[in-house]
Design an enzyme around this catalytic site. Structure first.
Site, mmCIF file in Angstrom:
data_model
loop_
_atom_site.group_PDB
_atom_site.id
_atom_site.type_symbol
_atom_site.label_atom_id
_atom_site.label_comp_id
_atom_site.label_asym_id
_atom_site.label_seq_id
_atom_site.Cartn_x
_atom_site.Cartn_y
_atom_site.Cartn_z
ATOM 1 N N LYS A 1 1.405 -46.658 11.619
ATOM 2 C CA LYS A 1 0.565 -45.651 10.949
ATOM 3 C C LYS A 1 0.080 -46.197 9.615
ATOM 4 O O LYS A 1 -1.098 -46.071 9.267
ATOM 5 C CB LYS A 1 1.358 -44.351 10.742
ATOM 6 N N GLN B 1 7.991 -37.933 9.550
ATOM 7 C CA GLN B 1 8.242 -38.483 10.889
ATOM 8 C C GLN B 1 9.457 -37.794 11.508
ATOM 9 O O GLN B 1 10.534 -37.777 10.918
ATOM 10 C CB GLN B 1 8.489 -40.001 10.775
ATOM 11 N N ASP C 1 -0.370 -33.280 10.886
ATOM 12 C CA ASP C 1 0.247 -33.204 12.216
ATOM 13 C C ASP C 1 -0.112 -31.879 12.896
ATOM 14 O O ASP C 1 0.129 -31.704 14.088
ATOM 15 C CB ASP C 1 1.772 -33.279 12.074
#
Ligand code: NDP
Length: 295
Positions: free
Chosen positions: A53, A97, A120
Site C-alpha cells: 500500500k 490494517q 476503507d
C-alpha cells in the site's frame, strides 16, 4: 462457449495511472493527498499488504505515512493516534490494517476514524450513506468489483444480481452498489436454501463466501458475468508439492467449470484482487478532493 477472462491486473494498472494523473492535477491546486496506514503487531501477511500500500501510494504521487505499532499497544494508545490523524490536515485517508491484536476492539477503532477520512469505507456513517444513496466512501473491494462489472457490461440496470456473502466488508456494500446501479439484487448467505438455484437465475454472480470453489459451473446461467472475490489457499495440484505443504490460490468459483458457461469471469489470482489497493488510492483521492473542497 468460453467466457471472456477479465484481466483485473491490467484494469488496476490503468486505474492507478488515472489516479496518478488526477493527483498531479490536485497538487497543481495546492493539495497533496495523504494516506496514513496503521499496523499493530507483526502479522506477516499484514506487513506485506502495508508495504504494498505504501509503495503504490507513493507511486501515485501521494504522501504515504506508515505507523508501525508494537503488538502490546493499548486500545487507548491506538485511538489517540487515530484522533491525531483525524486532526492532521496533511492526511486525507486513514486505514488501520486488520486484524488487530485480540485485546483490541475492531468496531470501536473503525468508529473512531473520521468518516471523511475512512478510505476503507467501514465506518457506519459511510455504510449508512451508501445505503441511503448519499455520497460515501465505499469499501475498496466492492468498489473494484463494480468498476469491473461496468467495464464488462456497461449499464447494469435491470440485471438480476446474486451476491453470495453478507459481510460488512464485502457482501453488504456490494449489494448496495448493485442496487444503486438499478440491479435486482439477492443477497445469499450460509442459511440460504438451494443456493445453486438462486445463482442460476442471475445475470451477475458475485461470490464472496470464502469457500474454495464452492460455486460450480452448473450454478451459472449461460452468458452470466461472474465476479470471484474469494481468496482461498488449497493444496497444490502436484501431489509431490502438496506432500511438502505446497499450495495454490483458488477463488470461491470452480473456475475451470464456470469459464465454460459464463460470458465473463474474473480469475483468481489476477481478477478482483489487484483492484483493491487501486481503489484504496481512488478513495484517498476522493477524500482529499472532498476535504479540500476541490471537485
Ligand atoms: P466473511 O467470512 O466475513 O463472510 C463470508 C460470508 O459468506 C458470510 O456472509 C457467510 O454467511 C457467507 N457464507 C459462508 N459459507 C457459505 C456457504 N456455504 N453458502 C453461502 N454463503 C456462505 O468473509 P469476507 O466477506 O471478508 O470475504 C469473503 C471472501 O472474499 C474471502 O475469501 C476473502 O479472503 C475474500 N476477500 C478478498 C478480497 C480481495 O481483495 N480480493 C478482499 C476481501 C475479502 P453467514 O453470514 O451466514 O455466515
Amino acid at each position: 462457449m468460453s467466457a471472456i477472462i477479465i484481466d483485473g491486473k491490467a484494469f488496476a494498472t490503468r486505474l492507478r495511472e488515472q489516479v496518478a494523473r488526477d493527483v498531479s492535477d490536485l497538487k497543481s491546486k495546492g493539495v497533496t493527498p495523504g494516506l496514513a496506514v496503521v499496523l499493530v503487531g507483526e502479522d506477516a501477511a499484514s506487513q506485506v499488504y502495508v508495504r504494498n500500500k505504501g509503495e503504490q501510494t507513493e507511486a501515485a504521487g501521494m504522501t504515504s505515512v506508515t505507523h508501525r505499532l508494537p503488538a502490546e499497544t493499548t486500545q487507548g494508545e491506538l485511538l489517540a493516534l487515530v484522533a491525531k490523524l483525524n486532526a492532521d490536515p496533511e492526511i486525507h485517508g486513514i486505514l488501520v490494517q486488520f486484524p488487530v491484536p485480540a485485546h483490541m476492539d475492531q468496531a470501536s477503532i473503525v468508529a473512531a476514524i473520521s468518516p471523511d477520512k475512512d478510505v476503507d469505507g467501514l465506518n457506519v456513517i459511510n455504510a449508512g450513506r451508501l445505503a441511503s444513496g448519499l455520497p460515501a466512501l465505499t469499501p475498496c473491494t466492492p468498489l473494484g468489483c463494480m468498476m469491473l462489472l461496468h467495464d464488462m457490461l456497461g449499464d447494469l440496470a435491470g440485471k438480476r444480481a446474486v451476491v453470495v456473502g453478507r459481510s460488512n466488508l464485502m457482501g453488504k456494500p456490494m449489494a448496495q452498489l448493485l442496487l444503486a446501479a438499478d440491479c435486482t439484487v439477492i443477497i445469499a448467505h450460509s442459511k440460504s436454501r438451494d443456493l445453486p438455484a438462486i445463482c442460476r437465475e442471475a445475470d451477475i454472480v458475485v461470490a464472496a463466501a470464502g469457500r474454495a470453489e464452492m460455486v460450480r459451473g452448473d450454478w451459472i446461467k449461460p452468458g452470466a458475468a461472474v465476479i470471484d472475490v474469494g481468496i482461498n489457499r488449497v493444496p497444490s495440484r502436484d501431489p509431490e508439492k502438496a506432500a511438502f505443504g505446497g499450495t495454490r490460490l483458488v477463488g470461491d468459483v470452480a473456475f475451470d467449470e464456470a469459464v465454460q458457461v459464463a460470458g465473463w469471469i474474473t480469475p483468481v489470482p489476477g481478477g478482483v484482487g489487484p483492484m483493491t489497493i487501486a481503489c484504496l488510492l481512488a478513495n484517498t483521492l476522493t477524500a482529499a478532493k472532498r476535504i479540500s473542497g476541490i471537485a
